[in-house]
Design an enzyme around this catalytic site. Structure first.
Site, short mmCIF file in Angstrom:
data_model
loop_
_atom_site.label_atom_id
_atom_site.label_comp_id
_atom_site.label_asym_id
_atom_site.label_seq_id
_atom_site.Cartn_x
_atom_site.Cartn_y
_atom_site.Cartn_z
N ASP A 248 0.84 -1.20 -0.10
CA ASP A 248 0.00 -0.12 0.06
C ASP A 248 0.97 1.22 0.17
OD1 ASP A 248 0.79 0.32 2.60
OD2 ASP A 248 -0.98 -0.92 3.53
N ASP B 188 10.76 5.21 12.52
CA ASP B 188 11.51 4.22 13.03
C ASP B 188 12.67 4.04 12.45
OD1 ASP B 188 10.14 2.98 11.08
OD2 ASP B 188 9.36 1.40 12.42
N ASP C 21 1.58 5.05 1.82
CA ASP C 21 1.12 5.81 2.86
C ASP C 21 1.40 7.19 2.32
OD1 ASP C 21 0.34 3.76 4.88
OD2 ASP C 21 2.44 3.22 4.77
P1 ATP Z 1 4.02 -2.08 5.34
O1 ATP Z 1 4.73 -2.55 4.07
O2 ATP Z 1 3.94 -3.09 6.23
O3 ATP Z 1 2.95 -1.17 5.03
P2 ATP Z 1 5.23 0.46 6.33
O4 ATP Z 1 6.81 0.81 6.49
O5 ATP Z 1 4.66 1.26 5.24
O6 ATP Z 1 5.31 -1.20 5.96
P3 ATP Z 1 3.44 1.05 8.10
O7 ATP Z 1 3.00 0.56 9.43
O8 ATP Z 1 2.41 1.23 7.27
O9 ATP Z 1 4.73 0.44 7.85
O10 ATP Z 1 3.72 2.68 8.61
C1 ATP Z 1 4.19 3.64 7.58
C2 ATP Z 1 5.19 4.33 8.09
O11 ATP Z 1 5.13 5.27 9.45
C3 ATP Z 1 6.42 3.67 8.20
O12 ATP Z 1 7.23 3.33 7.35
C4 ATP Z 1 7.31 4.49 9.32
O13 ATP Z 1 8.04 5.40 8.67
C5 ATP Z 1 6.28 5.15 10.28
N1 ATP Z 1 6.02 4.18 11.20
C6 ATP Z 1 5.00 3.32 11.66
N2 ATP Z 1 5.00 2.65 12.35
C7 ATP Z 1 5.95 3.30 13.16
C8 ATP Z 1 6.35 3.13 14.63
N3 ATP Z 1 5.90 2.18 15.48
N4 ATP Z 1 7.34 4.05 15.19
C9 ATP Z 1 7.90 5.02 14.34
N5 ATP Z 1 7.47 5.19 12.95
C10 ATP Z 1 6.68 4.37 12.51
MG MG Z 2 2.63 0.85 4.83
#
Ligand code: ATP
Ligand code: MG
Length: 408
Positions: free
Chosen positions: A54, A133, A56
């Site tokens: 997805d 993170d 963001d």
């Molecule tokens: P995925 O492929 O699973 O969606 P993602 O990296 O996009 O991985 P998300 O949970 O969708 O993960 O979160 C989007 C973004 O928000 C992350 O890439 C990170 O920058 C930030 N983020 C999410 N969770 C945290 C957290 N617990 N602490 C700090 N930053 C976070």
């Molecule tokens: Mg994501």
């Protein structure tokens, strides 16, 4: 703080992998003079040559304002407010830059242990980046100008396949211990190296995971095990002594369930490759089986009532760590309970083979076979029986009866 700016051309990612809806949101926000980027997994995976799950979006537009700009949107979350914009085929998350600072204000709450409780203070992009993170998750991409904005060396870390935190490792883990699981998840997914300082901090703070919300841990477990990297995830969790922490069921047992788990997770990953459905109930039936097995074993002399109580106790205890939604409980219980039915061949077997959980229960039986060497169950007989039509089933039943009687 000065970011490195790259032209996205350099990475040659598939432009058609980008969501049209995400593009339209970004273009609308920018037309209103807001900043708007794709951030996180979307751009990370594009650079890695993967298909993002997805996209963001992050912007300097505040939630209430975003809500006004998009009719199909709603504000969600209390502790971490963001906006969901809904399309027929997807929901896109739009978050507002956060400052992550000023604990004096009501919008931010950090408890006495240093853990972030609420984070709703809007900020600038420079402030937003330092609360993300990992460096590989902190890359911003503007698809309209095709520019990549990298404040933390995330692009370099992607190239050298390294998991690194933005900022101080210990502080970032204390702020939110669930980040430990995120580290494992991304290391497994991307096959990246975890830095020694992170490994040390995981050992030091891993127990804090148990204070976290069981709903969040559950969500992470699902993302870890049902996204095609279950085996690697399992191995990394073991390597960091996290598996027994999350599924503490091997107390006092000398038995080794490694082979059972490895086979099961290989299978899980393979199913996904074949575009087969993965079932949350089946995953938890696997994760918790060794505990049920140790406590009650499966034999012809099993006591149904105590087996039932064992199952309930095992599931109940796990709820404190991972909040598995209730709707999966009956599936898990049925698959376990059906293991007993495989021991008995008889008239009821025809009925059993038509049971909606038969298929899953049979798959589960095959997995058990790799661990419980001398199953009481005639597996080959069931394999043949499963594939047979009604007439053949009757024949197999009769032949089985004769065989058993013959042996007496
Ligand atoms: P995925 O492929 O699973 O969606 P993602 O990296 O996009 O991985 P998300 O949970 O969708 O993960 O979160 C989007 C973004 O928000 C992350 O890439 C990170 O920058 C930030 N983020 C999410 N969770 C945290 C957290 N617990 N602490 C700090 N930053 C976070
Ligand atoms: Mg994501």
């Amino acid at each position: 703080m000065k970011p490195e700016i790259f032209s996205a051309e350099k990475f040659r990612f598939k432009v058609d992998a980008l969501s049209k809806n995400a593009l339209s949101i970004i273009s609308r926000l920018q037309s209103k003079k807001f900043k708007a980027y794709i951030v996180g997994g979307g751009i990370r995976d594009l650079i890695e040559g993967l298909d993002p799950k997805d996209f963001d979006i992050v912007t300097d537009c505040e939630p209430r304002e975003i809500r006004k700009l998009f009719r199909n949107s709603r504000i969600i979350g209390r502790r971490f407010k963001l906006v969901h914009i809904t399309f027929p085929n997807e929901i896109i998350e739009v978050t507002t830059f956060r400052s992550g600072q000023d604990p004096q204000s009501d919008s931010i709450e950090i408890n006495d242990k240093g853990r972030i409780i609420r984070d709703n203070k809007w900020g600038t992009q420079e402030e937003d980046v330092v609360r993300r993170d990992l460096t590989i998750n902190s890359i911003y991409y503007d698809p309209l100008s095709d520019k990549i904005v990298d404040y933390t060396g995330g692009v370099k870390d992607l190239e050298s396949k390294r998991i690194r935190f933005v900022g101080d490792v210990e502080k970032r883990i204390i702020e939110d211990p669930v980040r430990i699981l995120r580290v494992i998840r991304f290391a497994a997914k991307l096959n990246f190296e975890i830095e020694p300082t992170i490994k040390k901090a995981i050992t030091k703070y891993k127990n804090q995971l148990l204070d976290m919300s069981s709903a969040r841990i559950y969500e992470e477990i699902i993302k870890m095990f049902l996204a095609g990297h279950a085996l690697k995830t399992y191995q990394l969790l073991q390597e960091h002594d996290l598996f027994d922490l999350l599924f503490p069921h091997l107390e006092n047992s000398k038995e080794n369930f490694n082979e059972f788990y490895e086979n099961a997770f290989k299978d899980t990953d393979q199913r996904l490759k074949e575009n087969k459905k993965l079932n949350v109930g089946f995953l938890f039936a696997i994760l918790l089986w060794p505990k049920v097995y140790i406590k009650s074993g499966i034999s012809n002399r099993i006591n149904y009532k105590s087996f039932y109580l064992t199952m309930s106790a095992v599931m109940q205890k796990q709820q404190n760590i991972t909040a598995v939604p209730r709707r999966y409980s009956s599936f898990i219980r049925d698959v376990w309970m059906n293991q007993i039915r495989f021991n008995k061949v008889g008239k009821k077997s025809i009925n059993f083979a038509n049971n909606i959980r038969f298929r899953a229960s049979y798959d589960f039986l095959l997995l058990r076979n790799s661990m419980e060497r001398n199953l009481d169950t005639p597996i080959n007989w069931w394999t043949e029986f499963k594939a047979a039509n009604y007439d053949k089933k009757m024949k197999l039943l009769n032949a089985y009866k004769k065989g058993v009687n013959g042996k007496r």
